[in-house]
Design a protein around this motif. Structure first.
Motif, PDB file in Angstrom:
ATOM      1  N   ARG A 134      22.188  38.914 -34.123  1.00 14.00           N
ATOM      2  CA  ARG A 134      21.364  39.432 -35.036  1.00 14.00           C
ATOM      3  C   ARG A 134      21.993  40.250 -35.473  1.00 14.00           C
ATOM      4  NH1 ARG A 134      17.332  40.420 -31.027  1.00 14.00           N
ATOM      5  NH2 ARG A 134      15.661  38.555 -31.274  1.00 14.00           N
ATOM      6  N   ARG A 137      24.802  38.691 -37.718  1.00 14.46           N
ATOM      7  CA  ARG A 137      23.458  37.458 -39.157  1.00 14.46           C
ATOM      8  C   ARG A 137      23.721  39.195 -40.632  1.00 14.46           C
ATOM      9  NH1 ARG A 137      18.101  34.984 -37.875  1.00 14.46           N
ATOM     10  NH2 ARG A 137      18.164  37.004 -37.430  1.00 14.46           N
ATOM     11  N   GLU A 138      23.126  39.771 -39.729  1.00 12.62           N
ATOM     12  CA  GLU A 138      22.827  40.769 -40.778  1.00 12.62           C
ATOM     13  C   GLU A 138      23.858  41.347 -41.448  1.00 12.62           C
ATOM     14  OE1 GLU A 138      19.599  41.279 -41.251  1.00 12.62           O
ATOM     15  OE2 GLU A 138      20.084  43.356 -42.134  1.00 12.62           O
ATOM     16  N   VAL A 173      17.507  32.552 -30.252  1.00 11.36           N
ATOM     17  CA  VAL A 173      18.390  33.801 -31.129  1.00 11.36           C
ATOM     18  C   VAL A 173      19.672  33.417 -31.314  1.00 11.36           C
ATOM     19  CG1 VAL A 173      18.961  36.479 -31.249  1.00 11.36           C
ATOM     20  CG2 VAL A 173      16.899  35.544 -30.378  1.00 11.36           C
TER      21      VAL A 173
END
Ligand code: BG6
Length: 480
Positions: A134, A137-138, A173
Motif C-alpha cells: 500500500r 503505491r502511495e 491488496v
C-alpha cells in the motif's frame, strides 16, 4: 546472463533478515561474479536501521563472510558488487520512508534503465506485506498504471497468507498495486534442479508416461525429512506449524509436479494451469476421513525450544494420505510425510508400480518386496533410481530387488546454481513458470485448512527426536 540484459534496481525489504543474509546477498554477489547481471544495477537494502551506504556495504560483506564462508573469492569483484549496494532507512508504517526510497531509486546519474526497471523483494514477515505494498503505491512505486516505461515486479516470500482467507485478502491488496504478471510468489523448492527435472524426466522420455497413471501405479510417497529441529524459529513455528510451513507449499508442489498432465507448451501459464488442476482435484479431508488420512506429530523437546509455549500443540511432523480425484489418478494414494528432528535429512519421491498379476517367484508373500519403483531423490543426493526384481543367484528361484541409479554428479559437472540463483534470474527475466500462481495458492490453502479444521484442538503424537515420526504414520501407507 539475462536474455534481455536491462539495467535494474532490486529493492530488498528486510535487508537484515535471515533470508537476505544467508541466501540473497550471497546469491546476488555470485550472479554478478559469474557475469549474469547487466552492466549497471543497484541493490537498495531497506531496513529500520540508520545506516549510511558505506556502513551497509561493510555489514553485507561481513555477513556474507560469516554465513557463507568462501563465497567471496575475489576482492576486486566484491568491491565492484559492494559499490552497487545502497541503504535506505524506512519505518514500514510511515510513508515518509517510502518517499525517501523513491528519491533514492530515481537518484541515478548516467545509468540508463536503472531506475525504470524495479524488482521489489519482500523478505519480511508475511503480515507486513499489505502495509508495504500500500505504501509503495502511495509513493508512486506500484506496478499498476505506472506512467514511465520499464518493468516493475514484486517477489513475495512464502508463506503467502496463513490460510485461504488471509491468502485471498493478501492477494486483493497486492493485486490492487501489481498485476498478476508482476507478482512472483516464491517457493524455493521450485528452483531446485531436481524438482525442475521432474517435468523433463516425465515428458521427455517415452517409456514412463504410458505407465504414469492409476492403471500401473500403486502409490506415490513423498518424504521431506530434516534431522534437525526448528532451530531459532520458535516464534515462527508456533504460528505456522509444519502443515503450513512445508506441506502447503513444498509438499503439494512436488505432488503437483508428479501428478500433472503434460502442458500444452512450456509457457509459464500452460505449466501452472496443469499444476492448478491437480491441486483442485485433491479430495479435501473431512471429519469422517481425517483419522485414516492424517497423522500429526511433535518431537520430544519441542516444547522446551526458545519462544515455544510449554503447552504447545504445534505440529512438527505431518503425514497425509491424499487422493487426487481425476481420471489419471482416481484411487491412487499420494502420501506426503514431512517433519523436523527426524532420523535423516532427505527429500525424495517414490513412485511404486503395481505388482504383476501373478507372482511365481519367492518370497511369495507379497510383491511389495520387489515392486518396481522410480525413486526421485531431490536432495541431498541428486539421483534417480529404478528398482526392479532379479533372480537371487543360487538354486532357488527367488526374486531380489536391485537398483539402476543415475547421479547428477557422475554425469554433469555441477553448475553451482542454487534455487535462489535460478529464481532471482527467472524473476528478473520475467519468467513465472517456477513461481506459484494465485489459484494454486488458494487450492493449496483449502487443502490445508480442511486438515487443520479437522485436527483443531488435538495434541499431535509425540515422537522421539531422531526417529521417523509417530509410528501411526506407517499405517497411512495402505496399498503403497
Ligand atoms: C523452508 C522452511 O521453506 O524450507 C524450513 O520454512 C525448511 O522449515 C526449509 O527447513 C527446507 O528447505 P531446504 O531447501 O533447505 O531443504
Amino acid at each position: 546472463m539475462l536474455e534481455d540484459a536491462v539495467n535494474f534496481t532490486i529493492v530488498l525489504f528486510g535487508a537484515n533478515s535471515d533470508l537476505a543474509v544467508r541466501k540473497l546477498y550471497p546469491s546476488l554477489y555470485q550472479l554478478a561474479r559469474w557475469g549474469h547481471l547487466p552492466g549497471a544495477y543497484r541493490i537498495i537494502g531497506v531496513s529500520r536501521n540508520d545506516l549510511s551506504h558505506k556502513e551497509y556495504r561493510l555489514q553485507v560483506g561481513e555477513k556474507i563472510r560469516s554465513f557463507s564462508p568462501g563465497t567471496i573469492d575475489d576482492e576486486v569483484h566484491f568491491a565492484a558488487f559492494s559499490g552497487r549496494l545502497f541503504h535506505v532507512k524506512v519505518d514500514l508504517e510511515r510513508i515518509e520512508g517510502y518517499y525517501r526510497l523513491q528519491k533514492e531509486i530515481m537518484d541515478v546519474a548516467g545509468e540508463p534503465g536503472v531506475c525504470s526497471h524495479l524488482l521489489f523483494y519482500l523478505s519480511t514477515p508475511p503480515a507486513l506485506a499489505p502495509l508495504i505494498v500500500r505504501n509503495l503505491r502511495e509513493a508512486g512505486l506500484g506496478g499498476k498504471g505506472m506512467s514511465c516505461t520499464g518493468w516493475r515486479k514484486i517477489i513475495v516470500e512464502k508463506p503467502y497468507g496463513s490460510d485461504l482467507k488471509t491468502a485471498g485478502e493478501l492477494n486483493t491488496v497486492i493485486g490492487s498495486v501489481f498485476n498478476e504478471d508482476q507478482i512472483f510468489r516464491i517457493d524455493h523448492y521450485l528452483g531446485k534442479e531436481t524438482v525442475q527435472n521432474i517435468l523433463v524426466f516425465r515428458f521427455s522420455n517415452g517409456i514412463f508416461e504410458p505407465l504414469w497413471n492409476r492403471h500401473h501405479i500403486a502409490g506415490v510417497e513423498i518424504t521431506i525429512a530434516e534431522n534437525f529441529g526448528i532451530r531459532d524459529r520458535g516464534a515462527f513455528y508456533e504460528k505456522a506449524g509444519l502443515l503450513r510451513d512445508i506441506i502447503q507449499n513444498h509438499g503439494l508442489q512436488l505432488l503437483a509436479s508428479v501428478a500433472m498432465e503434460p502442458p500444452v507448451d512450456l509457457s509459464a501459464d500452460a505449466v501452472r494451469d496443469e499444476k492448478a488442476k491437480v491441486l483442485r482435484s485433491i479430495r479435501l479431508v473431512t471429519p469422517e476421513t481425517v483419522d485414516r488420512s492424517v497423522v500429526l506429530g511433535q518431537y520430544e523437546g519441542y516444547r522446551r525450544e526458545k519462544q515455544v509455549d510449554p503447552g504447545s500443540r504445534t505440529e512438527t511432523f505431518a503425514a497425509v494420505r491424499f487422493l487426487v480425484d481425476n481420471w489419471r489418478w482416481k484411487g491412487v494414494p499420494f502420501l506426503i510425510r514431512a517433519g523436523k528432528s527426524l532420523a535423516e535429512t532427505v527429500t525424495e519421491i517414490v513412485i511404486t508400480f503395481a505388482c504383476p498379476p501373478q507372482n511365481f517367484f519367492g518370497p511369495a508373500e507379497s510383491c511389495s518386496y520387489t515392486a518396481n519403483q522410480v525413486i526421485l531423490r531431490i536432495q541431498p543426493e541428486e539421483t534417480i533410481a529404478i528398482r526392479f526384481g532379479v533372480k537371487r543367484p543360487g538354486e532357488s528361484v527367488i526374486t531380489d530387488p536391485v537398483y539402476m541409479r543415475f547421479d547428477y554428479r557422475d554425469s554433469f559437472s555441477q553448475p553451482g546454481m542454487t534455487p535462489y540463483h535460478r529464481l532471482l534470474l527467472d524473476a528478473l527475466d520475467g519468467n513465472q513458470m517456477n513461481f506459484i500462481r494465485q489459484d494454486s495458492v488458494e487450492y493449496s490453502w483449502a487443502i490445508i485448512d480442511a486438515i487443520r479444521n479437522c485436527m483443531a484442538g488435538r495434541m499431535p503424537d509425540v515422537y522421539p527426536a531422531g526417529s521417523w515420526g509417530p509410528p501411526e504414520a506407517g499405517g497411512l501407507k495402505g496399498a503403497i
